[in-house]
Design a protein around this motif. Structure first.
Motif, PDB file in Angstrom:
ATOM      1  N   UNK A 231       0.839  -1.201   0.000  1.00 23.86           N
ATOM      2  CA  UNK A 231       0.000   0.000   0.000  1.00 23.86           C
ATOM      3  C   UNK A 231       0.872   1.248   0.000  1.00 23.86           C
ATOM      4  N   UNK A 232       1.890   1.255   0.835  1.00 27.50           N
ATOM      5  CA  UNK A 232       2.749   2.425   0.924  1.00 27.50           C
ATOM      6  C   UNK A 232       3.546   2.622  -0.348  1.00 27.50           C
TER       7      UNK A 232
ATOM      8  N   UNK B 212       2.582   1.883  -3.387  1.00 26.70           N
ATOM      9  CA  UNK B 212       1.656   2.476  -4.361  1.00 26.70           C
ATOM     10  C   UNK B 212       1.403   3.938  -4.020  1.00 26.70           C
ATOM     11  N   UNK B 213       1.271   4.251  -2.745  1.00 28.32           N
ATOM     12  CA  UNK B 213       1.041   5.633  -2.338  1.00 28.32           C
ATOM     13  C   UNK B 213       2.201   6.549  -2.710  1.00 28.32           C
ATOM     14  N   UNK B 214       3.414   6.034  -2.631  1.00 26.29           N
ATOM     15  CA  UNK B 214       4.574   6.828  -3.057  1.00 26.29           C
ATOM     16  C   UNK B 214       4.446   7.193  -4.531  1.00 26.29           C
ATOM     17  N   UNK B 215       4.004   6.220  -5.321  1.00 28.88           N
ATOM     18  CA  UNK B 215       3.798   6.456  -6.745  1.00 28.88           C
ATOM     19  C   UNK B 215       2.694   7.496  -6.973  1.00 28.88           C
TER      20      UNK B 215
ATOM     21  N   UNK C  10     -10.941   6.831   1.213  1.00 28.94           N
ATOM     22  CA  UNK C  10     -10.231   5.547   1.311  1.00 28.94           C
ATOM     23  C   UNK C  10      -9.390   5.597   2.589  1.00 28.94           C
ATOM     24  N   UNK C  11     -10.030   5.328   3.707  1.00 25.95           N
ATOM     25  CA  UNK C  11      -9.426   5.576   5.007  1.00 25.95           C
ATOM     26  C   UNK C  11      -8.196   4.711   5.290  1.00 25.95           C
ATOM     27  N   UNK C  12      -8.191   3.481   4.821  1.00 26.57           N
ATOM     28  CA  UNK C  12      -7.019   2.622   5.051  1.00 26.57           C
ATOM     29  C   UNK C  12      -5.794   3.217   4.369  1.00 26.57           C
ATOM     30  N   UNK C  13      -5.948   3.590   3.120  1.00 23.01           N
ATOM     31  CA  UNK C  13      -4.830   4.190   2.387  1.00 23.01           C
ATOM     32  C   UNK C  13      -4.439   5.525   3.007  1.00 23.01           C
TER      33      UNK C  13
END
Length: 445
Positions: free
Chosen positions: A149-150, A152-155, A172-175
């Motif tokens: 998840x992290x 993908x978030x960096x991207x 999207x609270x988890x992300x």
């Protein structure tokens, strides 16, 4: 501290950091706030694992206390007070294209996420539309793998405007929680502040702003910055700790300037015999109290460096104050001060010994500071529990206490067993023999 694309890739490729996971435990302000964080900082003087009030190992080294962050909650004040970032591990992001050998443009979001989960090197650049990027994120979240998840978030952070990123993560609270954790890890305070403003999360915004004091080295500038934090929208509890933090640093600046002058002048005995190890600036409250009890114990209550003044100003509990003062005065071998600390007088003028921390702990601390056996015996005798008293007396070779207690218990066998532990021909052996031969004692065994 903001990181570039290269910095973010190095963050993962270096494997120095610990990624957010669903198993992180809830800290929820369980650590003491910075101004009161050293409650467990006197372990050189106390060793009692069963008591939460242990105050052990005081130093002027300024070592911070770290804390963990809970998934699903914002950073607590105790987390915000820690200078030390957590260490993490995560999968690699894309390397320079020249290093790719196993590269395909046909991987679906699901395939890509599975490769990331296995630690495979892959590029996310083919996901160009917002729809594709969000599908990739949803696949990562469905895997319940914080590292992926992290990654993908960096991207997404690199390829989306912050307005779009914030808008999509708000639903999207988890992300969102993973992004907040990641930004805290890398110290991107600016983006965190922007995110909290967008989400209208005022308390988290205040905490993030407050944490910036850690980057201010100059004591006066740090004090002025803390003053600006006092009116921010913290919880009632945190507001009190922010005020304490400001007041403590204000006091420390005054004490430090005065003590530096006294030490350099060389005319004050305590500073000549015991030169200061380091500055008192930015030390926790209990360390400051220990310092005050060590160097300024007899000062009038009206002075900022007086231990009693600190106790009243910061509402330090009696038990904590006594334990800290005992550790400081015992370290100086100031036995008269130790005696006065536990001596109380009633309205009729009678005195008695009283220890809110328990006399068994007093004995342990005195022994660690090499108190004479006569002083040890006095306090061992004040331990109410007989078994504890015997154990301590035996452990620290307080012979008279052991002999007298066994005599009072009429325990002949225990006294005979102890006789073998004293020196042959010693005064203690003679005393034991005299007690054993006494016709006035009706022994139980």
């Amino acid at each position: 501290m903001n990181r570039t694309k290269g910095d973010e890739e190095e963050y993962w490729n270096s494997s120095k950091f610990k990624a957010f996971t669903f198993d992180d435990e809830d800290d929820e302000l369980s650590q003491l706030k910075e101004s009161k964080r050293a409650v467990n900082s006197l372990r050189d003087f106390v060793d009692d694992d069963d008591d939460d009030d242990d105050l052990e190992r005081v130093s002027w080294s300024g070592e911070p206390v770290g804390s963990k962050t809970r998934p699903g909650s914002f950073q607590s004040l105790s987390d915000a007070l820690s200078d030390t970032p957590a260490k993490s591990y995560a999968p690699e992001l894309g390397r320079p294209k020249g290093e790719y050998r196993d590269y395909s443009n046909d991987w679906s979001p699901s395939d890509t996420v599975r490769r990331l989960r296995k630690g495979k090197v892959c590029s996310l650049e083919r996901f160009r539309s917002l729809q594709d990027k969000l599908q990739l994120l949803e696949e990562a979240v469905s895997m319940h793998d914080g590292n992926v998840i992290t990654a993908v978030l960096i991207f997404l952070k690199r390829t989306l405007s912050k307005e779009i990123l914030f808008r999509e993560l708000e639903v999207r609270q988890v992300a969102l929680r993973h992004l907040i954790h990641f930004l805290k890890e890398i110290g991107d305070q600016k983006l965190l502040l922007d995110l909290f403003r967008f989400l209208d999360r005022t308390e988290e915004l205040a905490l993030t702003h407050y944490r910036e004091h850690l980057n201010i080295q100059d004591p006066e500038k740090r004090k002025e910055f803390l003053k600006t934090c006092i009116g921010l929208p913290f919880s009632a509890e945190d507001s009190a700790h922010i005020q304490d933090h400001y007041t403590l640093l204000e006091r420390q600046i005054i004490i430090e300037a005065n003590d530096r002058h006294l030490e350099s002048a060389g005319q004050t005995e305590i500073f000549r015999k015991h030169p200061r190890k380091a500055s008192i600036l930015n030390m926790p409250l209990v360390t400051t109290l220990f310092y005050s009890c060590f160097y300024h114990y007899t000062e009038a209550e009206g002075t900022f460096s007086s231990p009693v003044n600190l106790k009243k100003t910061f509402k330090i509990p009696e038990k904590q104050y006594v334990l800290t003062a005992l550790a400081a005065r015992a370290k100086l071998r100031a036995w008269h001060d130790v005696d006065a600390l536990f001596t109380t007088k009633n309205w009729l003028g009678y005195t008695k010994k009283r220890a809110p921390i328990g006399f068994h702990r007093v004995v342990e601390i005195l022994h660690k500071n090499s108190a004479p056996v006569q002083i040890l015996q006095e306090y061992v005798n004040l331990v109410e529990d007989v078994d504890t008293k015997l154990n301590l007396a035996t452990k620290f070779r307080c012979h008279d206490v052991v002999i007298d207690t066994c005599r009072d218990l009429k325990d002949r066998q225990q006294l005979l067993a102890y006789r073998s532990k004293v020196d042959k021909g010693s005064a203690e052996e003679e005393k034991i023999d005299a007690v054993l031969s006494s016709s006035q004692i009706r022994w139980k065994n």
